[in-house]
Design a protein around this motif. Sequence first.
Motif, PDB file in Angstrom:
ATOM      1  N   PHE B   7       0.789  -1.303   0.012  1.00  0.00           N
ATOM      2  CA  PHE B   7      -0.082   0.004  -0.124  1.00  0.00           C
ATOM      3  C   PHE B   7       0.927   1.286   0.027  1.00  0.00           C
ATOM      4  O   PHE B   7       1.760   1.461   0.835  1.00  0.00           O
ATOM      5  N   ALA B  42      -5.003  -4.714   6.037  1.00  0.00           N
ATOM      6  CA  ALA B  42      -6.429  -5.115   5.542  1.00  0.00           C
ATOM      7  C   ALA B  42      -6.275  -6.443   4.565  1.00  0.00           C
ATOM      8  O   ALA B  42      -5.370  -6.238   3.950  1.00  0.00           O
ATOM      9  N   LYS B  43      -7.182  -7.496   4.758  1.00  0.00           N
ATOM     10  CA  LYS B  43      -7.219  -8.457   3.945  1.00  0.00           C
ATOM     11  C   LYS B  43      -8.272  -8.190   2.831  1.00  0.00           C
ATOM     12  O   LYS B  43      -8.105  -9.078   2.106  1.00  0.00           O
ATOM     13  N   ALA B  44      -8.918  -7.279   2.806  1.00  0.00           N
ATOM     14  CA  ALA B  44      -9.665  -7.111   1.528  1.00  0.00           C
ATOM     15  C   ALA B  44     -10.015  -5.354   1.447  1.00  0.00           C
ATOM     16  O   ALA B  44      -9.796  -4.807   2.343  1.00  0.00           O
ATOM     17  N   ILE B  45     -10.613  -5.051   0.311  1.00  0.00           N
ATOM     18  CA  ILE B  45     -10.908  -3.873   0.319  1.00  0.00           C
ATOM     19  C   ILE B  45     -11.988  -3.931  -0.362  1.00  0.00           C
ATOM     20  O   ILE B  45     -12.169  -4.423  -1.689  1.00  0.00           O
ATOM     21  N   LYS B  46     -12.973  -2.798  -0.254  1.00  0.00           N
ATOM     22  CA  LYS B  46     -14.069  -2.524  -0.902  1.00  0.00           C
ATOM     23  C   LYS B  46     -13.777  -1.590  -2.070  1.00  0.00           C
ATOM     24  O   LYS B  46     -12.902  -0.767  -2.100  1.00  0.00           O
ATOM     25  N   ILE B  47     -14.697  -1.944  -3.310  1.00  0.00           N
ATOM     26  CA  ILE B  47     -14.243  -1.251  -4.698  1.00  0.00           C
ATOM     27  C   ILE B  47     -14.714   0.237  -4.276  1.00  0.00           C
ATOM     28  O   ILE B  47     -13.925   1.240  -4.430  1.00  0.00           O
ATOM     29  N   SER B  48     -15.727   0.318  -3.672  1.00  0.00           N
ATOM     30  CA  SER B  48     -16.084   1.982  -3.393  1.00  0.00           C
ATOM     31  C   SER B  48     -15.210   2.639  -2.572  1.00  0.00           C
ATOM     32  O   SER B  48     -15.176   3.718  -2.594  1.00  0.00           O
ATOM     33  N   LEU B  50     -11.966   2.032  -2.800  1.00  0.00           N
ATOM     34  CA  LEU B  50     -10.788   2.266  -3.524  1.00  0.00           C
ATOM     35  C   LEU B  50     -11.378   3.358  -4.452  1.00  0.00           C
ATOM     36  O   LEU B  50     -10.296   4.339  -4.593  1.00  0.00           O
ATOM     37  N   ILE B  51     -12.477   3.628  -4.989  1.00  0.00           N
ATOM     38  CA  ILE B  51     -12.773   4.757  -5.598  1.00  0.00           C
ATOM     39  C   ILE B  51     -12.694   5.954  -4.851  1.00  0.00           C
ATOM     40  O   ILE B  51     -11.906   6.777  -5.428  1.00  0.00           O
ATOM     41  N   LEU B  65      -1.709   0.978  -4.837  1.00  0.00           N
ATOM     42  CA  LEU B  65      -1.598  -0.533  -4.785  1.00  0.00           C
ATOM     43  C   LEU B  65      -0.442  -1.273  -5.602  1.00  0.00           C
ATOM     44  O   LEU B  65      -0.448  -0.910  -6.880  1.00  0.00           O
TER      45      LEU B  65
END
Lengths: 71, 71
Positions: B7, B42-48, B50-51, B65
């Motif tokens: 990151f 974080a093990k995941a990220i929401k697309i929202s 990221l946007i 990333l």
Amino acid sequence: MEGNIIFNIDVMLAKRKMSVTELSERVGITLANMSVLKNGKAKAIKISTLIKLCEALDCQVGDILEYKKAE
Amino acid sequence: MEGNIIFNIDVMLAKRKMSVTELSERVGITLANMSVLKNGKAKAIKISTLIKLCEALDCQVGDILEYKKAE
DNA sequence: AATTATTTATCGTATTGCGATAAATAATTG
DNA sequence: CAATTATTTATCGCAATACGATAAATAATT
């Protein structure tokens, strides 16, 4: 208005001459879920999946995820 | 051995001379959670999310990333 | 010292990934 | 064309996770 994230997995698949089926096998998720991912229907993504995608396609995150500003 | 995702939010924050506090406000997640994200926990990220990150930092997904191959 | 910024951790809830599966649709091939 | 193969779409269920709320620890700044 809000921007959007475009999944460019198709582009990389074409470049590598790889099928979705093969990619799903390499990444280790089902074909159905890979299809969801590839077509931008996913609302989140696991980092571990992202890593395997980059690995399988031998590319950068930026090659498959693109931020598109809203005009 | 497996690669990893780095990151690089720090780098963009420095470039924009923006604090983590301000970024969290702009993105709309708590400071605590932004810290987790920023430091690769974080093990995941929401697309929202990221946007909103790309929006707030005016950058591309690839700027924050980065896939790092294992040697 | 005091203040401010950041990190780390915990708990609870809502969201989501993803497997498993099946069916629909599209593309390819003989 | 018919048969086969590839891809997409959808549903169900569960485990994993984001993320809010909160508090405390640590670091940086003044």
